[in-house]
Enzyme design. Structure first.
Site, PDB file in Angstrom:
ATOM      1  CD  GLU A  23      10.960   0.436   1.258  1.00 15.12           C
ATOM      2  OE1 GLU A  23       9.750   0.416   0.975  1.00 15.12           O
ATOM      3  OE2 GLU A  23      11.426   0.991   2.265  1.00 15.12           O
ATOM      4  CB  THR A  54      14.396   4.290   1.183  1.00  6.67           C
ATOM      5  OG1 THR A  54      15.762   3.959   1.381  1.00  6.67           O
ATOM      6  CG2 THR A  54      13.531   3.089   1.501  1.00  6.67           C
ATOM      7  CG  HIS A  83      10.900   5.475  -1.422  1.00  6.64           C
ATOM      8  ND1 HIS A  83      10.666   4.976  -0.156  1.00  6.64           N
ATOM      9  CD2 HIS A  83      10.580   4.462  -2.268  1.00  6.64           C
ATOM     10  CE1 HIS A  83      10.247   3.727  -0.244  1.00  6.64           C
ATOM     11  NE2 HIS A  83      10.189   3.389  -1.516  1.00  6.64           N
ATOM     12  N   GLY A 114       8.499  12.507   5.051  1.00  8.85           N
ATOM     13  CA  GLY A 114       9.785  12.331   5.717  1.00  8.85           C
ATOM     14  C   GLY A 114       9.656  12.708   7.178  1.00  8.85           C
ATOM     15  CG  ASP A 115       9.985  10.430  10.117  1.00  9.92           C
ATOM     16  OD1 ASP A 115       8.820  10.847  10.270  1.00  9.92           O
ATOM     17  OD2 ASP A 115      10.276   9.234   9.957  1.00  9.92           O
ATOM     18  CD  GLN A 219      15.396  -7.866  12.004  1.00 11.52           C
ATOM     19  OE1 GLN A 219      15.687  -9.030  12.221  1.00 11.52           O
ATOM     20  NE2 GLN A 219      14.858  -7.475  10.881  1.00 11.52           N
TER      21      GLN A 219
HETATM   22  P1  FAD Z   1       2.047  12.676   5.834  1.00 11.62           P
HETATM   23  O1  FAD Z   1       1.027  11.900   5.068  1.00 11.62           O
HETATM   24  O2  FAD Z   1       2.262  14.090   5.452  1.00 11.62           O
HETATM   25  O3  FAD Z   1       1.665  12.600   7.382  1.00 11.62           O
HETATM   26  C1  FAD Z   1       2.575  13.088   8.370  1.00 11.62           C
HETATM   27  C2  FAD Z   1       1.804  13.544   9.599  1.00 11.62           C
HETATM   28  O4  FAD Z   1       1.061  14.733   9.275  1.00 11.62           O
HETATM   29  C3  FAD Z   1       0.785  12.522  10.098  1.00 11.62           C
HETATM   30  O5  FAD Z   1       0.689  12.624  11.499  1.00 11.62           O
HETATM   31  C4  FAD Z   1      -0.514  13.022   9.473  1.00 11.62           C
HETATM   32  O6  FAD Z   1      -1.622  12.623  10.244  1.00 11.62           O
HETATM   33  C5  FAD Z   1      -0.323  14.532   9.478  1.00 11.62           C
HETATM   34  N1  FAD Z   1      -1.021  15.185   8.374  1.00 11.62           N
HETATM   35  C6  FAD Z   1      -0.925  14.887   7.058  1.00 11.62           C
HETATM   36  N2  FAD Z   1      -1.695  15.721   6.318  1.00 11.62           N
HETATM   37  C7  FAD Z   1      -2.284  16.568   7.190  1.00 11.62           C
HETATM   38  C8  FAD Z   1      -3.170  17.680   7.075  1.00 11.62           C
HETATM   39  N3  FAD Z   1      -3.617  18.078   5.875  1.00 11.62           N
HETATM   40  N4  FAD Z   1      -3.544  18.346   8.202  1.00 11.62           N
HETATM   41  C9  FAD Z   1      -3.101  17.967   9.408  1.00 11.62           C
HETATM   42  N5  FAD Z   1      -2.249  16.916   9.590  1.00 11.62           N
HETATM   43  C10 FAD Z   1      -1.845  16.230   8.512  1.00 11.62           C
HETATM   44  N6  FAD Z   1      11.052   8.202   5.105  1.00 11.62           N
HETATM   45  C11 FAD Z   1      12.130   8.651   4.449  1.00 11.62           C
HETATM   46  O7  FAD Z   1      12.809   9.590   4.947  1.00 11.62           O
HETATM   47  N7  FAD Z   1      12.549   8.105   3.254  1.00 11.62           N
HETATM   48  C12 FAD Z   1      11.867   7.093   2.668  1.00 11.62           C
HETATM   49  O8  FAD Z   1      12.239   6.650   1.581  1.00 11.62           O
HETATM   50  C13 FAD Z   1      10.705   6.580   3.325  1.00 11.62           C
HETATM   51  N8  FAD Z   1       9.997   5.562   2.784  1.00 11.62           N
HETATM   52  C14 FAD Z   1       8.874   5.118   3.416  1.00 11.62           C
HETATM   53  C15 FAD Z   1       8.130   4.083   2.819  1.00 11.62           C
HETATM   54  C16 FAD Z   1       6.982   3.604   3.421  1.00 11.62           C
HETATM   55  C17 FAD Z   1       6.194   2.500   2.743  1.00 11.62           C
HETATM   56  C18 FAD Z   1       6.553   4.154   4.667  1.00 11.62           C
HETATM   57  C19 FAD Z   1       5.323   3.614   5.340  1.00 11.62           C
HETATM   58  C20 FAD Z   1       7.279   5.169   5.262  1.00 11.62           C
HETATM   59  C21 FAD Z   1       8.436   5.664   4.653  1.00 11.62           C
HETATM   60  N9  FAD Z   1       9.190   6.703   5.214  1.00 11.62           N
HETATM   61  C22 FAD Z   1      10.317   7.172   4.573  1.00 11.62           C
HETATM   62  C23 FAD Z   1       8.823   7.276   6.509  1.00 11.62           C
HETATM   63  C24 FAD Z   1       7.881   8.490   6.383  1.00 11.62           C
HETATM   64  O9  FAD Z   1       8.566   9.564   5.784  1.00 11.62           O
HETATM   65  C25 FAD Z   1       7.427   8.845   7.802  1.00 11.62           C
HETATM   66  O10 FAD Z   1       6.590   7.828   8.290  1.00 11.62           O
HETATM   67  C26 FAD Z   1       6.800  10.211   8.006  1.00 11.62           C
HETATM   68  O11 FAD Z   1       6.682  10.431   9.423  1.00 11.62           O
HETATM   69  C27 FAD Z   1       5.378  10.360   7.474  1.00 11.62           C
HETATM   70  O12 FAD Z   1       5.374  10.419   6.144  1.00 11.62           O
HETATM   71  P2  FAD Z   1       3.986  10.510   5.328  1.00 11.62           P
HETATM   72  O13 FAD Z   1       4.368  10.541   3.932  1.00 11.62           O
HETATM   73  O14 FAD Z   1       3.009   9.507   5.796  1.00 11.62           O
HETATM   74  O15 FAD Z   1       3.477  11.967   5.818  1.00 11.62           O
END
Ligand code: FAD
Length: 294
Positions: A23, A54, A83, A114-115, A219
């Site tokens: 990545e 990303t 991503h 995303g966050d 880190q």
């Molecule tokens: P989701 O799966 O939508 O989950 C987010 C939250 O919502 C969780 O608490 C989940 O429990 C809750 N939730 C989901 N669906 C529901 C539902 N139907 N009802 C109620 N609650 C629900 N961030 C970036 O900005 N750019 C990147 O390129 C990036 N790459 C990443 C790569 C990896 C491998 C990982 C592990 C993370 C990456 N992230 C990236 C971070 C990621 O965007 C964050 O961790 C974010 O907080 C959660 O994303 P998610 O896709 O898991 O969200």
């Protein structure tokens, strides 16, 4: 049957190919871009199953992600995974970005929510006209794209319970996701516990563990902040024992990661996904420790 070069990541993993993947993040300037391409070229000989880039929190880095993945598709034999996040985008914009990925020759995407600006624990408010959860983005992208999603060894920091966290992963699979990549794994048993929880609720897609070795003391803190959880005490202890010796500390960080990688593969992980930070050396050192050569 599709030709080998057109097989998506999901299919490659399902066919049992032991996967290595790397990545990268979108560079900010020309020097960063040169460093990124050095890392890409140095890791290419390991013939990764895919390489991912990303998607940034905003601004030009977002266009850079599409540009870099397109260049990987055009100029290297490696399969790029772009991503994409829901942050700040309407549904129409997301559709347009997916179209530009396809135009650039990128057919695999990692669909993420995303966050919020204040981090993964902060309250999430969807963009008006945008999507709420990663599963919505999976639905938008599949089946035109092979779609991967995020998974969390200790559950997402905002998930109400580990069981609920596993159900969210299942919802993403049901929406069309074919594979998942985990946040940084610090201990092999955490990854295997995630697999158990996922299996218990019916998840069948392959889940790749995310690897990032600890190379310096700063880190340790940053990784805990990024992932929203503390590092295991035994790992911190092994690393901090070398607090006065940066060279020894780095070597211990590589050893800790390599031992974990060995345990992950021996326990049946479908591969290893390396968070490279746009540098190749740490990943190459782990490969050397694992006696994987090019
Ligand atoms: P989701 O799966 O939508 O989950 C987010 C939250 O919502 C969780 O608490 C989940 O429990 C809750 N939730 C989901 N669906 C529901 C539902 N139907 N009802 C109620 N609650 C629900 N961030 C970036 O900005 N750019 C990147 O390129 C990036 N790459 C990443 C790569 C990896 C491998 C990982 C592990 C993370 C990456 N992230 C990236 C971070 C990621 O965007 C964050 O961790 C974010 O907080 C959660 O994303 P998610 O896709 O898991 O969200």
């Amino acid at each position: 049957m599709s030709s080998p070069s057109r097989r998506g990541i999901g299919q490659r993993l399902r066919e049992g190919e032991q996967s290595f993947s790397f990545e990268f993040f979108p560079p900010k300037d020309e020097a960063g871009e040169a460093q990124l391409w050095d890392a890409i070229r140095e890791l290419e000989p390991y013939q990764p199953t895919f390489v991912s880039v990303t998607y940034g929190a905003g601004g030009t880095s977002r266009d850079t992600t599409v540009r870099i993945t397109g260049r990987i598709a055009r100029e290297t034999p490696m399969l790029p995974l772009g991503h994409l996040t829901c942050v700040g985008h309407t549904r129409d914009e997301l559709q347009a970005i997916l179209a530009s990925y396809a135009e650039a020759g990128v057919h695999n995407v990692l669909a993420l929510r995303g966050d919020p600006q204040d981090g993964p624990r902060a309250e999430w408010t969807p963009t008006p006209g945008g999507l709420t959860y990663a599963s919505d983005l999976v639905e938008l992208a599949a089946p035109d794209f092979t779609v991967g999603v995020a998974a969390f060894p200790d559950g997402h920091p905002s998930a109400p319970s580990l069981e609920r966290d596993a159900e969210v992963l299942l919802a993403k699979e049901r929406a069309g996701a074919e594979f998942a990549i985990t946040d940084m794994v610090f201990r092999a048993t955490d990854y295997f516990a995630l697999l158990e929880r996922a299996k218990a609720v019916g998840v069948t897609m392959p889940i790749l563990p995310g690897i990032m070795p600890i190379l310096n003391l700063g880190q340790v803190r940053r990784m805990a902040e990024l992932s929203g959880r503390d590092l295991p005490a035994e790992v911190v202890q092994r690393i901090t024992a070398h607090a006065d010796d940066p060279v020894g500390l780095r070597a211990e960080g590589i050893a800790v990661a390599a031992e974990m990688c060995e345990a992950l593969l021996a326990g049946g992980a479908p591969g290893l996904h390396f968070y490279t930070l746009n540098r190749s050396r740490a990943t190459r050192d782990i490969f050397t420790a694992l006696r994987i050569t090019v």
